[in-house]
Design an enzyme around this catalytic site. Structure first.
Site, PDB file in Angstrom:
ATOM      1  N   CYS A   4       0.840  -1.202   0.000  1.00 20.87           N
ATOM      2  CA  CYS A   4       0.000   0.000   0.000  1.00 20.87           C
ATOM      3  C   CYS A   4       0.874   1.251   0.000  1.00 20.87           C
ATOM      4  CB  CYS A   4      -0.910  -0.010   1.228  1.00 20.87           C
ATOM      5  SG  CYS A   4      -1.749   1.547   1.503  1.00 20.87           S
ATOM      6  N   ASN A  87     -13.500  10.301   0.292  1.00 20.86           N
ATOM      7  CA  ASN A  87     -14.048   9.460  -0.769  1.00 20.86           C
ATOM      8  C   ASN A  87     -14.112   8.016  -0.296  1.00 20.86           C
ATOM      9  OD1 ASN A  87     -14.331  11.520  -2.720  1.00 20.86           O
ATOM     10  ND2 ASN A  87     -12.165  11.372  -3.258  1.00 20.86           N
ATOM     11  N   GLY A  93     -15.161   7.856  -6.498  1.00 21.48           N
ATOM     12  CA  GLY A  93     -13.901   8.091  -7.212  1.00 21.48           C
ATOM     13  C   GLY A  93     -12.676   7.735  -6.400  1.00 21.48           C
ATOM     14  N   HIS A 100      -8.185   7.967   3.824  1.00 18.95           N
ATOM     15  CA  HIS A 100      -7.546   9.289   3.857  1.00 18.95           C
ATOM     16  C   HIS A 100      -8.593  10.384   3.757  1.00 18.95           C
ATOM     17  CE1 HIS A 100      -7.726   7.947  -0.356  1.00 18.95           C
ATOM     18  NE2 HIS A 100      -7.909   9.214  -0.680  1.00 18.95           N
ATOM     19  N   HIS A 102      -9.074  14.266   2.572  1.00 21.20           N
ATOM     20  CA  HIS A 102      -8.487  15.379   1.820  1.00 21.20           C
ATOM     21  C   HIS A 102      -8.818  16.678   2.554  1.00 21.20           C
ATOM     22  CE1 HIS A 102      -8.060  13.201  -2.190  1.00 21.20           C
ATOM     23  NE2 HIS A 102      -8.928  12.416  -1.594  1.00 21.20           N
TER      24      HIS A 102
END
Ligand code: 5GP
Ligand code: ZN
Length: 114
Positions: A4, A87, A93, A100, A102
C-alpha cells in the site's frame, strides 16, 4: 499492507512532503494538488476505506478531523474556508484504498461536487 502506497509513506519508505505526524496519524501534501492547499490526512493503521473502520477505532476519525482543522489554521485557511473530503468506494472516485481525508483550501470551491 506492504504494497500500500500510503502505508509506505507513513513508514517513510516512500518520500512525501509531511506536514504533520504523531503516533496515530500522518499528513502530507497531495502529489497532484486540486487546490492551492491540498493535504491528505491518514491513519498509520491500514483501513481500505471508511467502510472497514470498526466501531472501536472510531476515535481515529475524530482525531483526523481535528488534525485537519489544526493544519487549516496553520496554513491560514481556517477563516477563508476549506473542504474536507472522504471518498469511499467506487462511486466516490476513491483511487487509493487506504483511508484518507483530503483537506482542500485556498480557492473558492463549487457545490455540488462533480
Ligand atoms: P482518492 O481519489 O483515493 O480519494 O485520492 C487519492 C489521492 O492520493 C489523490 O488526490 C492523489 O493525487 C493522491 N496520491 C496518489 N498517490 C500519491 C503518492 O504517491 N503521493 C502523494 N503525496 N499523493 C498521492
Ligand atoms: Zn495502507
Amino acid at each position: 499492507m506492504e504494497e500500500c502506497i500510503f502505508c509506505q509513506i507513513a513508514a517513510k519508505k516512500i518520500p512525501a512532503q509531511l506536514v504533520y505526524e504523531d503516533a496515530e496519524l500522518v499528513a502530507f501534501e497531495d502529489i497532484k494538488p486540486q487546490a492551492p492547499i491540498h493535504i491528505l490526512i491518514i491513519p498509520r493503521e491500514h483501513f481500505p476505506s471508511l467502510n472497514e473502520v470498526p466501531e472501536e477505532k472510531k476515535s481515529i476519525l475524530g482525531r483526523a478531523l481535528l488534525v485537519a482543522r489544526q493544519i487549516a489554521q496553520e496554513k491560514g485557511i481556517a477563516d477563508s474556508g476549506y473542504r474536507i473530503v472522504l471518498n469511499t468506494a467506487r462511486d466516490s472516485g476513491q483511487e487509493v484504498f487506504h483511508l484518507h481525508f483530503h483537506l482542500l483550501g485556498g480557492r473558492r470551491m463549487s457545490w455540488p461536487p462533480g
